[in-house]
Design an enzyme around this catalytic site. Sequence first.
Site, PDB file in Angstrom:
ATOM      1  CE  LYS A 140      -3.538   2.477   2.616  1.00  0.00           C
ATOM      2  NZ  LYS A 140      -4.552   2.411   3.700  1.00  0.00           N
ATOM      3  CG  HIS A 269     -10.217 -27.287 -35.756  1.00  0.00           C
ATOM      4  ND1 HIS A 269      -9.545 -26.114 -35.526  1.00  0.00           N
ATOM      5  CD2 HIS A 269     -10.133 -27.514 -37.082  1.00  0.00           C
ATOM      6  CE1 HIS A 269      -9.089 -25.632 -36.679  1.00  0.00           C
ATOM      7  NE2 HIS A 269      -9.423 -26.477 -37.637  1.00  0.00           N
TER       8      HIS A 269
END
Length: 508
Positions: A140, A269
């Site tokens: 922070k 695929h």
Amino acid sequence: MGTYKTIRRALISVYYKDGLDDIIKNLYEKGVRFVSTGGTKEFIESSGFPCEAVESLTGYPSIFGGRVKTLHPKIFGGILSRRDNKSDEEEKRQYGIPDIDLVIVDLYPFGETVASGAGDSDIIEKIDIGGISLIRAAAKNYEDVLIVASRNQYGPLLRLLKENGAQTTREERRRFAGEAFAVTSAYDSAIFNYFDKDDGSAFRLAADRAYTMRYGENPHQKGVFYGDFDALFEKLHGKDISYNNLLDIDSAVTLIDEFGELTFAILKHNNACGIASRPAMSEAWRDALAGDPVSAFGGILATNGTVDGETAEEINKIFFEAIIAPGYTDGALTALMQKKNRIILKRKTSGDAPAGQFRSLLNGVLVQERDLSIQTPADLVPMTKKAPSEAEITDLLFANKLVKHSKSNAITLVRNKQLCASGIGQTSRVDALKQAIEKARSFNFDLRGAVMASDAFFPFPDCVEIAGEAGITAVIQPGGSINDKLSVAYCDGHGMSMVKTDIRHFKH
């Protein structure tokens, strides 16, 4: 680069100490003072460097069996105070709070403890409180403090120290802070998932490794894979792996893991266009390719056996994107590496697939259990007067594994543990069957004595009628249609057998 800020005091409290000694030495040589706790303090001092105990700074001992050590205003004040804030500076002087400019902290191994099968009390003790609070506080206040939140950041920190000395820029501190919040969010997700177990009250997932793909599904789309690909595969050769490659690789290994005997599969695929189980690798490859030599072009190859030189020479005759195997002989690698872009992957472990699957959908996430069902002869429920032969049962189970891994609507045709053809991704099950039969005939397969698998029940008898006319003798399906009796009647009247599994295998 921005204005540099100097590191004068470092708080170090880590579980993993590998690689820490070089950092401590570098910091000490640059005049940085150390504050630490317990084992880390002993480690620093045993390395020959002075270190102040947290207890000396706070005036309080470690209490409650080590549960409370660093949770004190003199620690968090030194981390969170804003150096350019006049009020903060006055309060620091008033309460005797020293600045802490660098925090090196990692977290108790919560995930590893859960994975080890430890009991609940041991797992709870591995929920880090002080460490995660220190990380959040330092991240922070990245304007003034540098946070190193895991041993994975030791290397970048050491490089930074060697390049800049004991100084950091705002950009560097912000980058480390972002990585720190990634650490804490993943840690909290693991804790939540342990408590939530199978309740599914919320969805939390964290993946720490990001692999940028060449592109997404199409070249104009960006793609990133989050996960530890290297834990599963060793990439021996070839170009960077693409988004579509990964989809096919996942489908390939998921399918091949269904088979215990030597099997070779070709996927395109995400669907198998050829697969066969045979005693020898070269035979398995030959018969897998025969299933659809046209679609095999540009496909993904997968096997559960070691690829030998003879087979590799045959494989080398076609163009394919990638091959996956648990091993390769030297001769096989020599042959396969002749094409520089060809991806060659060696599986490190089959591993346990995640129990759940998910995809982004609308404005949320859709989650389901993975389809891990595997049918055996004992799971087959006869529906017709005629029972399938032993050979037919083997082929029915083979076909059912394939249809499970094919896009719905799906039909697979199998004979002698070889895929003759499949019809996949059709809006009609009849169309899927017609597609499969037409494809099988185009590659000169004799379907007399073949078997058929369907991923869902037959709402009408048309599919078994078409199959019977093609010479198919046995059928496996989930069952459950109100018209099952019509399909059964046709089979009984034409010498066909049909079994059901009560397990549907839709795949979208």
